[in-house]
Design an enzyme around this catalytic site. Structure first.
Site, PDB file in Angstrom:
ATOM      1  N   ARG A 240       0.927  -1.367   0.106  1.00 62.74           N
ATOM      2  CA  ARG A 240       0.032  -0.120   0.177  1.00 62.74           C
ATOM      3  C   ARG A 240       0.840   1.236  -0.031  1.00 62.74           C
ATOM      4  O   ARG A 240       1.765   1.438   0.833  1.00 62.74           O
ATOM      5  CB  ARG A 240      -0.782  -0.021   1.270  1.00 62.74           C
ATOM      6  CG  ARG A 240      -1.756   1.430   1.595  1.00 62.74           C
ATOM      7  CD  ARG A 240      -2.549   1.164   2.534  1.00 62.74           C
ATOM      8  NE  ARG A 240      -3.773   0.547   1.840  1.00 62.74           N
ATOM      9  CZ  ARG A 240      -5.071   0.205   2.510  1.00 62.74           C
ATOM     10  NH1 ARG A 240      -5.384   1.327   3.792  1.00 62.74           N
ATOM     11  NH2 ARG A 240      -6.090  -0.330   1.939  1.00 62.74           N
TER      12      ARG A 240
ATOM     13  N   HIS B 115      -7.556   0.387  -6.156  1.00 61.28           N
ATOM     14  CA  HIS B 115      -7.626  -0.534  -5.197  1.00 61.28           C
ATOM     15  C   HIS B 115      -8.372  -1.724  -5.480  1.00 61.28           C
ATOM     16  O   HIS B 115      -9.444  -1.788  -5.299  1.00 61.28           O
ATOM     17  CB  HIS B 115      -8.428   0.386  -3.936  1.00 61.28           C
ATOM     18  CG  HIS B 115      -8.234  -0.272  -2.703  1.00 61.28           C
ATOM     19  ND1 HIS B 115      -7.482  -1.456  -2.291  1.00 61.28           N
ATOM     20  CD2 HIS B 115      -8.880   0.196  -1.665  1.00 61.28           C
ATOM     21  CE1 HIS B 115      -7.705  -1.770  -0.864  1.00 61.28           C
ATOM     22  NE2 HIS B 115      -8.482  -0.894  -0.475  1.00 61.28           N
TER      23      HIS B 115
ATOM     24  N   GLN C 243     -10.005  -4.481  -3.204  1.00 64.08           N
ATOM     25  CA  GLN C 243     -11.244  -4.027  -2.583  1.00 64.08           C
ATOM     26  C   GLN C 243     -12.208  -4.222  -3.546  1.00 64.08           C
ATOM     27  O   GLN C 243     -13.253  -4.921  -3.055  1.00 64.08           O
ATOM     28  CB  GLN C 243     -11.037  -2.449  -2.333  1.00 64.08           C
ATOM     29  CG  GLN C 243     -12.388  -1.769  -2.104  1.00 64.08           C
ATOM     30  CD  GLN C 243     -12.783  -2.357  -0.685  1.00 64.08           C
ATOM     31  OE1 GLN C 243     -12.046  -2.090   0.394  1.00 64.08           O
ATOM     32  NE2 GLN C 243     -14.003  -2.602  -0.455  1.00 64.08           N
TER      33      GLN C 243
ATOM     34  N   ASP D 127     -17.446   6.417  -0.725  1.00 60.88           N
ATOM     35  CA  ASP D 127     -15.877   6.377  -0.317  1.00 60.88           C
ATOM     36  C   ASP D 127     -15.830   7.751   0.391  1.00 60.88           C
ATOM     37  O   ASP D 127     -16.396   8.499  -0.096  1.00 60.88           O
ATOM     38  CB  ASP D 127     -14.777   6.097  -1.397  1.00 60.88           C
ATOM     39  CG  ASP D 127     -13.640   5.826  -0.889  1.00 60.88           C
ATOM     40  OD1 ASP D 127     -13.164   5.752   0.490  1.00 60.88           O
ATOM     41  OD2 ASP D 127     -12.499   5.903  -1.874  1.00 60.88           O
TER      42      ASP D 127
ATOM     43  N   CYS E 112     -16.501   1.159   1.066  1.00 66.42           N
ATOM     44  CA  CYS E 112     -15.315   0.275   1.347  1.00 66.42           C
ATOM     45  C   CYS E 112     -14.789   0.507   2.786  1.00 66.42           C
ATOM     46  O   CYS E 112     -14.039  -0.236   3.304  1.00 66.42           O
ATOM     47  CB  CYS E 112     -14.242   0.629   0.235  1.00 66.42           C
ATOM     48  SG  CYS E 112     -13.781   2.617   0.435  1.00 66.42           S
TER      49      CYS E 112
ATOM     50  N   ARG F 109     -13.693  -8.980   1.962  1.00 65.17           N
ATOM     51  CA  ARG F 109     -12.325  -8.664   1.778  1.00 65.17           C
ATOM     52  C   ARG F 109     -11.278 -10.209   1.954  1.00 65.17           C
ATOM     53  O   ARG F 109     -10.552 -10.382   1.019  1.00 65.17           O
ATOM     54  CB  ARG F 109     -11.673  -7.565   2.611  1.00 65.17           C
ATOM     55  CG  ARG F 109     -12.199  -6.142   2.286  1.00 65.17           C
ATOM     56  CD  ARG F 109     -11.954  -5.828   0.870  1.00 65.17           C
ATOM     57  NE  ARG F 109     -10.524  -5.561   0.495  1.00 65.17           N
ATOM     58  CZ  ARG F 109      -9.664  -4.841   1.025  1.00 65.17           C
ATOM     59  NH1 ARG F 109      -9.959  -3.825   1.726  1.00 65.17           N
ATOM     60  NH2 ARG F 109      -8.304  -4.832   0.862  1.00 65.17           N
TER      61      ARG F 109
HETATM   62  N1   CP Z   1     -11.120  -0.497   2.693  1.00 67.22           N
HETATM   63  C1   CP Z   1      -9.935  -0.539   3.323  1.00 67.22           C
HETATM   64  O1   CP Z   1      -8.950  -0.804   2.337  1.00 67.22           O
HETATM   65  O2   CP Z   1      -9.535  -0.312   4.556  1.00 67.22           O
HETATM   66  P1   CP Z   1      -8.445  -0.134   5.168  1.00 67.22           P
HETATM   67  O3   CP Z   1      -7.924   1.160   4.981  1.00 67.22           O
HETATM   68  O4   CP Z   1      -8.611  -0.214   6.798  1.00 67.22           O
HETATM   69  O5   CP Z   1      -7.451  -1.206   4.693  1.00 67.22           O
HETATM   70  N1  NVA Z   2     -10.274   6.449  -1.220  1.00 69.76           N
HETATM   71  C1  NVA Z   2      -9.647   5.824  -0.083  1.00 69.76           C
HETATM   72  C2  NVA Z   2      -9.914   4.471   0.290  1.00 69.76           C
HETATM   73  C3  NVA Z   2      -9.733   3.915   1.704  1.00 69.76           C
HETATM   74  C4  NVA Z   2      -9.841   2.395   1.733  1.00 69.76           C
HETATM   75  C5  NVA Z   2      -8.332   6.453   0.431  1.00 69.76           C
HETATM   76  O1  NVA Z   2      -7.504   6.341  -0.418  1.00 69.76           O
HETATM   77  O2  NVA Z   2      -8.102   6.648   1.570  1.00 69.76           O
END
Ligand code: CP
Ligand code: NVA
Length: 308
Positions: free
Chosen positions: A106, A133, A136, A227, A267, A295
């Site tokens: 990430r 993502h 997700q 989101d 999400c 997930r």
């Molecule tokens: N939806 C998601 O990716 O959650 P986290 O940021 O908690 O991993």
């Molecule tokens: N768009 C959000 C998604 C979190 C799972 C972010 O990037 O923070």
């Protein structure tokens, strides 16, 4: 018993690293994992996790998925490893791929993820970048199929910022032939290269529409998805974005304009009474926590294919 197929691509950086058949295979497998109809033993294979941004769901669901598969994980904390010190990605990637069997990352820039993939000799998984993502949305489409069975009957309306989650929904939606509507304020539209790619995949150009009008976008929708307005890394834009996104909240007014059978997805993590009201989150229509659970099942399926 359904068996995990080897995927054509060694990495999962983008939703379109899978073909339509591969997405459907991963979803079928995920369903079998969820219903305990399949048992895979990865014999202590190791998943390395690198999180340059916070995570609850992605981190824990990968850890539990790997444990359930008879493997293990190492969560590399960038601040206590040499990653935070700025060791070149090409060095980290070559070292980690000698210890680990697969690496999930990430990070901010999608190009950093691609740099890991370029130098790693083991599969690399996108655990979220600013661009996409994809893990997700595997869980999202699993959740949608649990409700509607046939993707051809689904109109998915995403209301919010056209960034990582929206981009992956568009691409995976195109692979599955789902009708996708994206409603975002002016200036927050999804990535143009993602839109272009999706139109190339869709055989019917009417299946994807981008609009700045949330009310028009929910017409005929049976999945409403949102989101956060300010993503990780955008904390200093919160005030400005809160203003720009006024009118883009999933609330009872918007819900009334969608189909009677509409479900709500998010999400997570959510900011209540910003992108979604408390009532919408807690309503009978919400499948948000089922989606979060999925997930883990989707990632068990993905990992077993990447390591097959
Ligand atoms: N939806 C998601 O990716 O959650 P986290 O940021 O908690 O991993
Ligand atoms: N768009 C959000 C998604 C979190 C799972 C972010 O990037 O923070």
């Amino acid at each position: 018993m359904l068996k995990p197929n080897k995927l054509a691509n060694n990495n999962f950086l983008s939703s379109v690293d899978l073909s339509t058949d591969e997405v459907l295979h991963v979803l079928d497998l995920a369903n079998n994992f969820k219903n305990k109809k399949i048992n895979i033993n990865l014999n202590n294979k190791v998943l390395g996790l690198i999180f340059d941004k916070s995570s609850t769901r992605t981190r824990v669901s990968f850890q539990v998925a790997m444990t359930r598969l008879g493997g293990t994980t190492i969560d590399l904390n960038p601040t206590t490893s040499q990653i935070g010190r700025g060791e070149p990605i090409k060095d980290t990637a070559r070292v980690l791929s000698r210890y680990c069997d697969v690496i999930a990352i990430r990070t901010f820039d999608h190009s950093d993820l691609e740099e890991y993939a370029k130098w790693s000799t083991k599969p690399v998984i996108n655990a979220l970048t600013d661009l996409e993502h994809p893990c997700q949305v595997l869980a999202d489409f699993l959740t949608i199929r649990e409700e509607f069975l046939d993707f051809k009957d689904v109109t998915l309306t995403f209301i919010g910022d056209g960034n990582n989650v929206a981009n992956s929904l568009i691409l995976c939606g195109a692979l599955l032939g789902v009708k996708v509507r994206i409603a975002c304020p002016k200036g927050y539209e999804p990535n143009p290269l993602v839109i272009k790619k999706a139109y190339e995949i869709y055989k019917n150009k009417d299946l994807l529409k981008i609009t700045n009008n949330p009310i028009a976008a929910v017409h005929g929708a049976n999945v409403l998805y949102t989101d956060v307005w300010s993503s990780m890394g955008e904390e200093n834009q919160k005030e400005e974005k809160d203003k720009d996104f006024l009118g883009f909240t999933i609330d009872s007014d918007l819900l009334e304009k969608a189909n009677k059978d509409a479900i709500i997805l998010h999400c997570l993590p959510a900011y209540r009474n910003k992108e979604i009201t408390e009532a919408a989150m807690e309503s009978q229509k919400s499948r948000i926590f089922q989606q979060a659970e999925n997930r883990m099942h989707a990632q068990q399926a993905l990992l077993s294919c990447l390591l097959a």
